[in-house]
Design a protein around this motif. Structure first.
Motif, PDB file in Angstrom:
ATOM      1  N   GLY A  23      -7.047   4.149  -1.994  1.00 47.79           N
ATOM      2  CA  GLY A  23      -7.530   2.767  -1.917  1.00 47.79           C
ATOM      3  C   GLY A  23      -6.404   1.785  -1.641  1.00 47.79           C
ATOM      4  O   GLY A  23      -6.562   0.829  -0.873  1.00 47.79           O
ATOM      5  N   ALA A  24      -5.237   2.010  -2.250  1.00 47.71           N
ATOM      6  CA  ALA A  24      -4.093   1.130  -2.024  1.00 47.71           C
ATOM      7  C   ALA A  24      -3.624   1.171  -0.585  1.00 47.71           C
ATOM      8  O   ALA A  24      -3.049   0.207  -0.073  1.00 47.71           O
ATOM      9  N   LEU A  25      -3.895   2.284   0.090  1.00 41.63           N
ATOM     10  CA  LEU A  25      -3.502   2.432   1.497  1.00 41.63           C
ATOM     11  C   LEU A  25      -4.621   2.014   2.454  1.00 41.63           C
ATOM     12  O   LEU A  25      -4.521   2.231   3.664  1.00 41.63           O
ATOM     13  N   GLY A  26      -5.682   1.437   1.915  1.00 40.30           N
ATOM     14  CA  GLY A  26      -6.743   0.907   2.771  1.00 40.30           C
ATOM     15  C   GLY A  26      -7.721   1.944   3.270  1.00 40.30           C
ATOM     16  O   GLY A  26      -8.453   1.685   4.240  1.00 40.30           O
TER      17      GLY A  26
ATOM     18  N   TYR B 104       2.911   1.114  -2.541  1.00 42.12           N
ATOM     19  CA  TYR B 104       3.256   0.288  -3.707  1.00 42.12           C
ATOM     20  C   TYR B 104       2.730  -1.134  -3.547  1.00 42.12           C
ATOM     21  O   TYR B 104       2.186  -1.723  -4.488  1.00 42.12           O
ATOM     22  N   ALA B 105       2.848  -1.681  -2.349  1.00 41.18           N
ATOM     23  CA  ALA B 105       2.343  -3.035  -2.120  1.00 41.18           C
ATOM     24  C   ALA B 105       0.842  -3.109  -2.340  1.00 41.18           C
ATOM     25  O   ALA B 105       0.322  -4.100  -2.864  1.00 41.18           O
TER      26      ALA B 105
ATOM     27  N   HIS C 279       0.248  17.726  -4.294  1.00 39.76           N
ATOM     28  CA  HIS C 279      -0.108  18.005  -2.900  1.00 39.76           C
ATOM     29  C   HIS C 279      -0.641  16.751  -2.212  1.00 39.76           C
ATOM     30  O   HIS C 279      -0.455  16.582  -1.002  1.00 39.76           O
ATOM     31  N   LEU C 280      -1.292  15.874  -2.962  1.00 42.91           N
ATOM     32  CA  LEU C 280      -1.730  14.616  -2.352  1.00 42.91           C
ATOM     33  C   LEU C 280      -0.521  13.773  -1.940  1.00 42.91           C
ATOM     34  O   LEU C 280      -0.467  13.247  -0.822  1.00 42.91           O
ATOM     35  N   THR C 281       0.470  13.667  -2.837  1.00 46.82           N
ATOM     36  CA  THR C 281       1.585  12.764  -2.569  1.00 46.82           C
ATOM     37  C   THR C 281       2.578  13.333  -1.565  1.00 46.82           C
ATOM     38  O   THR C 281       3.416  12.583  -1.045  1.00 46.82           O
ATOM     39  N   THR C 282       2.509  14.611  -1.291  1.00 45.26           N
ATOM     40  CA  THR C 282       3.374  15.181  -0.252  1.00 45.26           C
ATOM     41  C   THR C 282       2.597  15.397   1.040  1.00 45.26           C
ATOM     42  O   THR C 282       2.871  14.773   2.058  1.00 45.26           O
ATOM     43  N   GLU C 283       1.607  16.260   0.998  1.00 49.74           N
ATOM     44  CA  GLU C 283       0.930  16.670   2.235  1.00 49.74           C
ATOM     45  C   GLU C 283      -0.069  15.634   2.751  1.00 49.74           C
ATOM     46  O   GLU C 283      -0.106  15.344   3.952  1.00 49.74           O
ATOM     47  N   THR C 284      -0.879  15.076   1.862  1.00 45.77           N
ATOM     48  CA  THR C 284      -1.907  14.130   2.325  1.00 45.77           C
ATOM     49  C   THR C 284      -1.282  12.804   2.754  1.00 45.77           C
ATOM     50  O   THR C 284      -1.593  12.282   3.827  1.00 45.77           O
ATOM     51  N   LEU C 285      -0.391  12.263   1.935  1.00 45.76           N
ATOM     52  CA  LEU C 285       0.241  10.995   2.306  1.00 45.76           C
ATOM     53  C   LEU C 285       1.025  11.110   3.605  1.00 45.76           C
ATOM     54  O   LEU C 285       1.162  10.135   4.345  1.00 45.76           O
ATOM     55  N   SER C 286       1.524  12.296   3.898  1.00 50.28           N
ATOM     56  CA  SER C 286       2.343  12.445   5.098  1.00 50.28           C
ATOM     57  C   SER C 286       1.508  12.465   6.377  1.00 50.28           C
ATOM     58  O   SER C 286       2.056  12.561   7.476  1.00 50.28           O
ATOM     59  N   LYS C 287       0.182  12.332   6.240  1.00 47.05           N
ATOM     60  CA  LYS C 287      -0.694  12.196   7.408  1.00 47.05           C
ATOM     61  C   LYS C 287      -1.162  10.753   7.607  1.00 47.05           C
ATOM     62  O   LYS C 287      -1.918  10.463   8.536  1.00 47.05           O
ATOM     63  N   HIS C 288      -0.700   9.874   6.733  1.00 43.31           N
ATOM     64  CA  HIS C 288      -1.173   8.496   6.792  1.00 43.31           C
ATOM     65  C   HIS C 288      -0.778   7.803   8.080  1.00 43.31           C
ATOM     66  O   HIS C 288      -1.480   6.895   8.553  1.00 43.31           O
ATOM     67  N   TRP C 289       0.326   8.222   8.683  1.00 45.97           N
ATOM     68  CA  TRP C 289       0.730   7.611   9.961  1.00 45.97           C
ATOM     69  C   TRP C 289      -0.378   7.757  10.996  1.00 45.97           C
ATOM     70  O   TRP C 289      -0.641   6.845  11.788  1.00 45.97           O
TER      71      TRP C 289
END
Length: 547
Positions: free
Chosen positions: A349-352, A397-398, A305-315
């Motif tokens: 953390g990788a996404l700041g 990934y970066a 759920h983190l990698t689908t729903e949460t990451l999809s709000k990073h924009w």
């Protein structure tokens, strides 16, 4: 209109007119607390409104119903909770009007129907009784009605029902700005950014092996318009539930396009109302100053759920954090669970995302914040994935840093599972042995750090595994071929949505579940069902796909 129906309506109007003359009885039945009184009418009756306002010394608001329950609900949704409701209509299904709108009232408030007979009271009671042959969801909603009303004996042409418990309107995204403006004016907040709706042809090269589920994988992906909103003065509860006044905000619901909004911690009453679970209602509410971003989840410690729903709000986070560098994150701390698992800390953390000043909500303490920024998701399973999610995956990934062992990675990996609680492949050892024979390194994701997993996935040429979250790091390697072994009852489409956005070649190999999905519906038991993967049936095509 037939003569009989015209006569019946005339009788109802005369009965209603007589009942409305006895304002003393109505006032006694309503006994409104602090607040305002709502009166349902078929046509404006200003003299009635004025008389009630004088007699009860409260504000009275009219809602013109004209037999439309939706008209009443739409009007109620744009108001705070009324202190009482008076039904002064003579048309339409008045029992259904109560059933659908009584949930707008606070606990202890009165719903009074004027000009009714004892049959109305009997019908209201009957509407809350179980029905033979009724589906489980409908039975739960009927039970919620039974638990939420106290039907009193009707007197003097008045039917009286007292409300139990507290319910909230559940808002959808398409209505939120209008409803909040009606209730709170411009002070509700603002829309910070919007992304326009668009369609694209799936970039996945899709191959199906065996009998697939009844749900098709759409060739055209329709991405809806997405908004980034800033809400003022809202309360953050456990597991992403967010409320403002008598409203549950739409960002609470991960399947926001569903026919019915659903959240495991909200008990559904109707399509318009839900009740927060008792622990949430009983939680202490404290105030926290400042502005926050919702990176919360209905499943706070679930990797998938983190990698689908949460990451999809990073924009939305990128935009909001640029506007306000002091922006903090709000998340749930589940009881008896690690507050911030290492894999979750690594990803965010990788996404700041700053992790040293998170605002935590718990089942014992909700938090009322000055403002909350919430982004509509770029992915909703099984409907859509925004192509621009690729930007978030590349940034993730970066942010993990360079691969410390770039020359020692397996070209072919198979993601297996140890968890037997759901979707267990009953012949897993046999499948693992076959994969090893084909030159695959068998991996259990939980055995390595997140960064190590990411580098393993990034280097692979072929990624295979059982359907589910262990495969989701395929998002970090758009060049890999992906092979998914799945139960036909598991109708989630995450891997396909990832492939649609990133351009993977993806092969699905389907196996019959022990419990199959109904031909025209969906059951959780089938979704979670164990299955046996028939290697003999798929061997030739599987070897070719894995090569």
């Amino acid at each position: 209109m037939t003569l009989r129906s015209r006569l019946a309506r005339a009788v109802r109007r005369r009965r209603l007119a007589r009942a409305l003359k006895d304002l003393d009885a109505i006032a006694e039945a309503l006994t409104p607390a602090e607040g305002f009184l709502v009166v349902y009418l078929d046509e404006p009756k200003q003299h009635l409104v004025d008389d009630l306002a004088r007699r009860l010394a409260v504000e009275v608001r009219m809602i013109r119903v004209d037999g439309s329950v939706e008209a009443a609900l739409t009007a109620l949704r744009s108001m705070p909770r009324p202190a009482a409701i008076l039904d002064a209509t003579s048309t339409g299904n008045r029992v259904n009007l109560l059933r659908q709108t009584v949930f707008a009232l606070p606990a202890g408030a009165a719903y009074v129907a004027a000009g009714v007979t004892p049959q109305w009271t009997s019908d209201v009671r009957a509407s809350a009784q179980p029905r033979e042959g009724e589906g489980a969801a409908a039975a739960r909603r009927r039970q919620e009605l039974a638990d939420s009303i106290d039907v009193q004996t009707s007197t003097q042409s008045l039917g009286v029902v007292r409300k139990r418990g507290t319910h909230h309107f559940t808002l959808r995204h398409h209505a939120v700005e209008e409803v909040l403006t009606d209730q709170f004016g411009a002070d509700w907040g603002e829309v910070i950014a919007q992304r326009e709706a668009y369609e694209y042809e799936s970039r996945a090269t899709l191959h199906m092996h065996g009998e697939p589920p009844h749900r098709d994988k759409p060739a055209t992906i329709s991405v809806p318009a997405l908004s980034l909103r800033r809400y003022r003065d809202v309360t953050c509860h456990l597991r992403e539930v967010t409320t403002k006044g008598n409203l549950v905000l739409p960002d609470t619901f991960r399947h926001w396009q569903g026919g019915r909004l659903f959240h495991k911690r909200i008990i559904p009453a109707t399509a318009w109302f839900g009740r927060l679970e008792d622990r949430m209602q009983q939680a202490n509410v404290r105030h926290e100053a400042g502005e926050f971003f919702s990176f919360d989840s209905a499943f706070p410690t679930h990797y998938g759920h983190l990698t689908t729903e949460t990451l999809s709000k990073h924009w939305g986070w990128r935009i909001a954090h640029e506007r306000n560098p002091d922006l903090r994150v709000v998340m749930t701390h589940q009881p008896n669970q690690e507050r911030l698992p290492s894999w979750k800390a690594d990803i965010l953390g990788a996404l700041g995302v700053p992790l040293d000043d998170i605002l935590w909500v718990t089942q014992d303490e909700s938090v009322r914040v000055d403002s909350l920024v919430a982004a509509m998701p770029q992915l909703e399973n099984p409907h859509y994935a925004d192509r621009d999610l690729v930007d978030t995956w590349e940034a993730l990934y970066a942010g993990l840093g360079p691969d410390p062992a770039p020359h020692n990675r397996a070209a072919k990996i198979f993601l297996s599972r140890r968890t037997r609680t759901q979707r267990w492949c009953t012949n897993t050892p046999e499948v693992e042995a076959f994969m090893a024979e084909q030159g695959f390194t068998v991996i259990h994701a939980e055995d390595t750090s997140y960064a190590e997993q990411a580098h393993i996935f990034r280097a692979a040429k072929v990624i295979a595994g059982f359907a589910g979250s262990a495969l989701f790091n395929m998002m970090l390697n758009p060049e890999a071929r992906v092979v998914v072994l799945s139960s036909r009852g598991y109708v989630a489409a995450n891997e396909y949505l990832f492939a649609s956005a990133a351009g993977h070649e993806i092969h699905y190999f389907w196996a019959p579940p022990l419990v199959d999905q109904p031909a025209d519906g969906f059951t959780v038991d089938a979704y979670r069902s164990d299955f046996t993967f028939n290697l003999d049936e798929h061997r030739a095509e599987l070897i070719q796909a894995l090569a």
